[in-house]
Design a protein around this motif. Structure first.
Motif, PDB file in Angstrom:
ATOM      1  N   LYS A 117     -12.484  -0.887   3.157  1.00 12.46           N
ATOM      2  CA  LYS A 117     -12.560   0.400   2.611  1.00 12.46           C
ATOM      3  C   LYS A 117     -10.803   1.130   2.811  1.00 12.46           C
ATOM      4  O   LYS A 117     -10.803   1.540   1.275  1.00 12.46           O
ATOM      5  CB  LYS A 117     -13.515   0.430   0.912  1.00 12.46           C
ATOM      6  N   GLU A 118     -10.877   1.414   3.845  1.00 13.21           N
ATOM      7  CA  GLU A 118      -9.785   2.377   3.560  1.00 13.21           C
ATOM      8  C   GLU A 118      -9.640   1.949   5.273  1.00 13.21           C
ATOM      9  O   GLU A 118      -9.490   1.557   6.112  1.00 13.21           O
ATOM     10  CB  GLU A 118     -10.314   3.251   3.794  1.00 13.21           C
ATOM     11  N   ASN A 144      -7.491   5.256   0.308  1.00 14.97           N
ATOM     12  CA  ASN A 144      -8.736   4.162   0.463  1.00 14.97           C
ATOM     13  C   ASN A 144      -7.455   3.017  -0.618  1.00 14.97           C
ATOM     14  O   ASN A 144      -6.561   3.892  -1.361  1.00 14.97           O
ATOM     15  CB  ASN A 144      -9.532   4.981  -0.688  1.00 14.97           C
ATOM     16  N   LEU A 145      -8.007   2.252  -0.208  1.00 17.57           N
ATOM     17  CA  LEU A 145      -7.375   0.731  -1.030  1.00 17.57           C
ATOM     18  C   LEU A 145      -7.416   0.491  -2.287  1.00 17.57           C
ATOM     19  O   LEU A 145      -6.516  -0.010  -3.182  1.00 17.57           O
ATOM     20  CB  LEU A 145      -7.672  -0.410  -0.247  1.00 17.57           C
ATOM     21  N   ALA A 146      -8.450   0.808  -2.753  1.00 16.12           N
ATOM     22  CA  ALA A 146      -8.603   0.589  -4.333  1.00 16.12           C
ATOM     23  C   ALA A 146      -7.966   1.392  -5.596  1.00 16.12           C
ATOM     24  O   ALA A 146      -7.818   1.179  -5.916  1.00 16.12           O
ATOM     25  CB  ALA A 146     -10.218   0.403  -4.634  1.00 16.12           C
ATOM     26  N   THR A 147      -8.630   2.469  -4.959  1.00 19.36           N
ATOM     27  CA  THR A 147      -7.546   3.922  -5.309  1.00 19.36           C
ATOM     28  C   THR A 147      -6.447   4.231  -4.545  1.00 19.36           C
ATOM     29  O   THR A 147      -5.284   4.741  -5.564  1.00 19.36           O
ATOM     30  CB  THR A 147      -8.813   5.247  -5.698  1.00 19.36           C
ATOM     31  N   LEU A 154       0.881  -1.269   0.187  1.00 19.34           N
ATOM     32  CA  LEU A 154      -0.177  -0.080  -0.082  1.00 19.34           C
ATOM     33  C   LEU A 154       0.547   1.408  -0.208  1.00 19.34           C
ATOM     34  O   LEU A 154      -0.030   2.146  -0.812  1.00 19.34           O
ATOM     35  CB  LEU A 154      -1.147   0.149   1.271  1.00 19.34           C
ATOM     36  N   LEU A 155       2.312   1.375  -0.028  1.00 14.84           N
ATOM     37  CA  LEU A 155       2.947   2.300   0.625  1.00 14.84           C
ATOM     38  C   LEU A 155       3.910   2.174   1.516  1.00 14.84           C
ATOM     39  O   LEU A 155       4.548   0.968   2.358  1.00 14.84           O
ATOM     40  CB  LEU A 155       1.817   3.113   2.109  1.00 14.84           C
ATOM     41  N   ALA A 156       5.084   2.393   0.541  1.00 13.12           N
ATOM     42  CA  ALA A 156       6.876   2.192   0.558  1.00 13.12           C
ATOM     43  C   ALA A 156       6.622   3.459   1.233  1.00 13.12           C
ATOM     44  O   ALA A 156       7.120   4.898   1.165  1.00 13.12           O
ATOM     45  CB  ALA A 156       7.493   1.904  -0.258  1.00 13.12           C
ATOM     46  N   SER A 157       8.049   3.292   2.735  1.00 10.76           N
ATOM     47  CA  SER A 157       8.544   4.843   2.742  1.00 10.76           C
ATOM     48  C   SER A 157       9.848   4.685   3.898  1.00 10.76           C
ATOM     49  O   SER A 157      10.141   3.686   4.585  1.00 10.76           O
ATOM     50  CB  SER A 157       7.832   6.056   3.945  1.00 10.76           C
ATOM     51  N   ASP A 158      10.620   5.556   3.747  1.00  9.42           N
ATOM     52  CA  ASP A 158      12.651   5.217   4.319  1.00  9.42           C
ATOM     53  C   ASP A 158      12.129   5.534   6.011  1.00  9.42           C
ATOM     54  O   ASP A 158      12.918   5.538   6.606  1.00  9.42           O
ATOM     55  CB  ASP A 158      13.423   6.714   3.636  1.00  9.42           C
ATOM     56  N   GLN A 210      -9.394  -5.027  -4.864  1.00 14.86           N
ATOM     57  CA  GLN A 210      -8.082  -4.931  -5.471  1.00 14.86           C
ATOM     58  C   GLN A 210      -7.860  -3.858  -4.139  1.00 14.86           C
ATOM     59  O   GLN A 210      -8.073  -2.840  -3.574  1.00 14.86           O
ATOM     60  CB  GLN A 210      -8.852  -3.742  -6.444  1.00 14.86           C
ATOM     61  N   VAL A 211      -5.665  -4.152  -4.432  1.00 14.86           N
ATOM     62  CA  VAL A 211      -5.287  -3.011  -4.023  1.00 14.86           C
ATOM     63  C   VAL A 211      -4.339  -1.731  -4.333  1.00 14.86           C
ATOM     64  O   VAL A 211      -3.828  -2.905  -5.148  1.00 14.86           O
ATOM     65  CB  VAL A 211      -4.717  -3.400  -2.276  1.00 14.86           C
ATOM     66  N   SER A 212      -4.218  -0.726  -4.744  1.00 20.04           N
ATOM     67  CA  SER A 212      -3.807   0.269  -5.549  1.00 20.04           C
ATOM     68  C   SER A 212      -2.751   0.665  -4.366  1.00 20.04           C
ATOM     69  O   SER A 212      -2.614   0.492  -3.309  1.00 20.04           O
ATOM     70  CB  SER A 212      -3.804   1.081  -5.847  1.00 20.04           C
ATOM     71  N   THR A 213      -1.559   0.681  -5.014  1.00 21.54           N
ATOM     72  CA  THR A 213      -0.178   1.893  -4.521  1.00 21.54           C
ATOM     73  C   THR A 213      -0.273   3.368  -4.226  1.00 21.54           C
ATOM     74  O   THR A 213      -0.027   3.426  -5.070  1.00 21.54           O
ATOM     75  CB  THR A 213       0.768   0.852  -4.642  1.00 21.54           C
ATOM     76  N   GLY A 214       0.070   3.193  -2.666  1.00 26.08           N
ATOM     77  CA  GLY A 214       0.246   4.931  -2.918  1.00 26.08           C
ATOM     78  C   GLY A 214       1.449   5.352  -2.940  1.00 26.08           C
ATOM     79  O   GLY A 214       2.111   4.243  -2.934  1.00 26.08           O
ATOM     80  N   SER A 215       1.839   6.754  -2.900  1.00 21.98           N
ATOM     81  CA  SER A 215       3.215   6.939  -3.083  1.00 21.98           C
ATOM     82  C   SER A 215       3.232   8.224  -1.849  1.00 21.98           C
ATOM     83  O   SER A 215       2.485   8.683  -1.475  1.00 21.98           O
ATOM     84  CB  SER A 215       3.355   7.774  -4.393  1.00 21.98           C
TER      85      SER A 215
END
Lengths: 428, 169
Positions: free
Chosen positions: A211-212, A229-232, A194-198, B43-48
């Motif tokens: 959903k979130e 939001n997981l889908a978007t 979902l998210l990568a961060s240092d 569905q799962v999308s990746t954030g930034s």
């Protein structure tokens, strides 16, 4: 510029479709019930042709993982019926099967339909025939749906196989930790980034509609609460206060968050109305107040406070502001989570030295230590209240483990990359 | 040209995968073979992440003076060694008002958000001491990392003692 665009799309592509670290995963059941129910799941194929996912194996693994079932290995089966009419009961009686699941798969131009039946072998009685459909990419969802139906019909408890787990993994990178917020199926399969961060990522919590997620990220150099939001993948920063911005918990009606801010000098609980963006302070004490979790009726928060000199668990009735201490056994009780019944409280508990997961019956007050692993933390209860997942350490590596609320079933989730921590079980 | 094709190929794959994640809607499950349930999409999308740099400070106290201060388990009381060092930092800061970041940390034992609060309490103890020594509080920023950024990754008493700390930056 064009090259950047290409690299960006490649990056999105790769992060979304990371090869699952759980590939070929096996779940090690360390303790099960004494007499698990013997069940057989006949292979489900497309008229003899294998599907991209082996539905029957997924169903068997789901049921075995509950600890209440012991599925019969495929190689022992004498026949592979797909329909009720193809079943020879004696083939299953000799194997000691108490229940049998058969399923017929049909292809509807890109989507599959599985018609499945549950049979009680001794009496030769059909308990149900149901159907489920989905795309090829949803074969695992179809399998988990079948598991839920079978589990609920036999045990009377809704299944939680179609749920997901969010968690944080920390991976060493250039002498520092790099953090990832991940979501996988409840069985550890289909791991997604979902998210990568240092900078640290902490405290993921689900919205009631699943959903979130809300979580804490240090990406700005300071802790802040985000929703995503997981889908978007759309994300939004919700807090930006001086000091702590932490421990978000979504209210059961989805309209509010409970969270911790220390902007007024020390950590206090607040609620945030997501529509009006209004923050309301709900505790007033010079001690640490943190780790709020809503009661199922949305009227109270259970939370950790060291107002008595050491961390213990308290309950705040929001309307009246009344605070009541809930835990008395042990020198350290923290991070409470309520089971869906609102009566069973699970927490991190320390009595003599070690940190374990304990449950407390809020009616009788009885406290029970559920785990014996090392540095246990972050318990999260399945939406059906049957099991919880928690984080623990094996050697110096963070892993996830599960235990049933009656402590009768225990298993480790499959190992993955890095240090895995802070599981959050989706509410649906 | 090849890159362009690859690019669009990758995008098309993403779009197709996104579309395939969407489920069809179905009727409710009933006890007949004809009606069906459609499984919901997962569905799962990746954030930034957009990372902003944090401004560095230039604390100029003699480098021999400790800039890391250690604490007991679940405590935020400064020891004598720490207060001696902090007096020297305070002396320098009174003459050279620069911004200082006080990063509070905890060991891995106990819960993560409680440890965030504990790390903040430790950093506040350092801040309050510096203020009592005449340092302008507006120069001091407190950030807690709880147990998320340990100095030692080991899991024993020595590592825990190193991790229960406040770093002055």
């Amino acid at each position: 510029m064009r090259k950047t665009g290409f690299l960006l799309s490649l990056c999105v592509f790769m992060t979304c479709w990371l090869p699952s670290a759980f590939a070929e995963f096996t779940i090690e059941i360390t303790q099960g019930v004494d007499n698990p129910t013997r069940i057989a799941i006949s292979p489900m194929t497309l008229g003899g042709r294998a599907l991209p996912e082996d539905i029957s194996n997924i169903v068997s693994a789901d049921l075995d993982r509950s600890g209440l079932f012991n599925s019969i290995p495929r190689q022992n089966m004498l026949s592979f019926p797909a329909r009720e009419n193809d079943v020879y009961l004696r083939d299953w009686r000799v194997l000691g099967a108490e229940y049998l699941v058969v399923g017929d798969v049909t292809d509807h131009g890109g989507s599959y339909k599985v018609t499945f039946s549950l049979m009680e072998v001794a009496g030769g009685r059909k308990l149900f025939t149901k159907a489920v459909d989905g795309k090829a990419a949803q074969l695992r969802d179809i399998a988990h749906h079948i598991s839920d139906q079978v589990y609920e019909t036999i045990t009377g408890i809704p299944g939680a196989f179609s749920t997901r787990i969010a968690y944080v993994s920390a991976i060493p990178k250039n002498g520092k930790m790099s953090f990832r917020l991940m979501v996988s199926d409840a069985d550890g399969a289909r791991e997604r980034l979902l998210l990568a961060s240092d900078e640290p990522i902490m405290s993921p919590a689900w919205s009631p509609d699943a959903k979130e997620l809300v979580y804490v990220s240090f990406e700005t150099g300071r802790p802040a609460i985000f929703r995503q939001n997981l889908a978007t993948a759309a994300r939004e920063q919700l807090t930006n206060f001086r000091g702590l911005n932490g421990a978000p918990s979504w209210s059961p009606d989805g309209r509010k968050l409970a969270l911790v801010l220390s902007k007024d000098g020390n950590p206090e609980l607040y609620t945030l109305d997501l529509a009006t963006r209004k923050f309301t302070r709900v505790t007033t004490h010079f001690a640490i107040d943190t780790e709020p979790n809503w009661t199922p009726d949305g009227k109270s928060l259970v939370f950790t406070s060291d107002r008595g000199g050491a961390p213990q668990i308290y309950k705040l009735t929001i309307a009246s502001g009344q605070v009541e201490r809930l835990t008395f056994a042990g020198s350290y009780n923290a991070r409470p989570r309520l089971a869906p019944d609102g009566r069973t409280l699970v927490m991190v508990h320390r009595d003599k030295g070690d940190f374990h997961i304990a449950s407390q019956d809020l009616v009788t007050g009885d406290l029970r230590v559920l785990t014996q692993t090392y540095l246990d933390e972050s318990p999260t209860v399945a939406p059906n209240g049957a099991m919880l997942i928690y984080a623990t350490k094996q050697g110096s590596k963070g892993v996830l483990a599960a235990v049933s609320l009656d402590a009768g079933v225990k298993f480790l989730l499959p190992a993955t990359v890095g240090d895995v921590r802070e599981p959050a079980w989706s509410p649906k | 040209m090849k890159n362009q094709l690859l690019k669009y190929g990758a995008l098309v794959t993403v779009v197709m995968a996104l579309l395939s994640g969407c489920s069809s809607t179905g009727t409710d499950t009933t006890d007949t073979a004809s009606a069906g349930t459609s499984v919901p999409s997962s569905q799962v999308s990746t954030g930034s992440v957009s990372t902003e740099g944090v401004t560095a400070t230039t604390l100029g106290t003699d480098t021999a003076v400790p800039r890391v201060f250690y604490f007991e388990f679940d405590r935020a009381v400064l020891n004598a060694e720490s207060t001696a060092a902090l007096r020297l930092h305070a002396e320098w800061l009174r003459d050279n008002p620069v911004n200082v970041r006080l990063e509070g940390h905890a060991d891995e034992r106990g819960t993560r958000e409680y440890n965030m609060a504990l790390g903040e309490r430790r950093a506040n103890a350092v801040r309050d001491f510096l203020i009592s020594e005449g340092v302008n509080g507006n120069l001091l920023e407190v950030i807690s990392y709880g147990e998320e950024s340990p100095a030692s990754l080991d899991s024993n008493e020595t590592a825990w003692a190193l991790n229960r700390r406040v770093e002055m930056k």
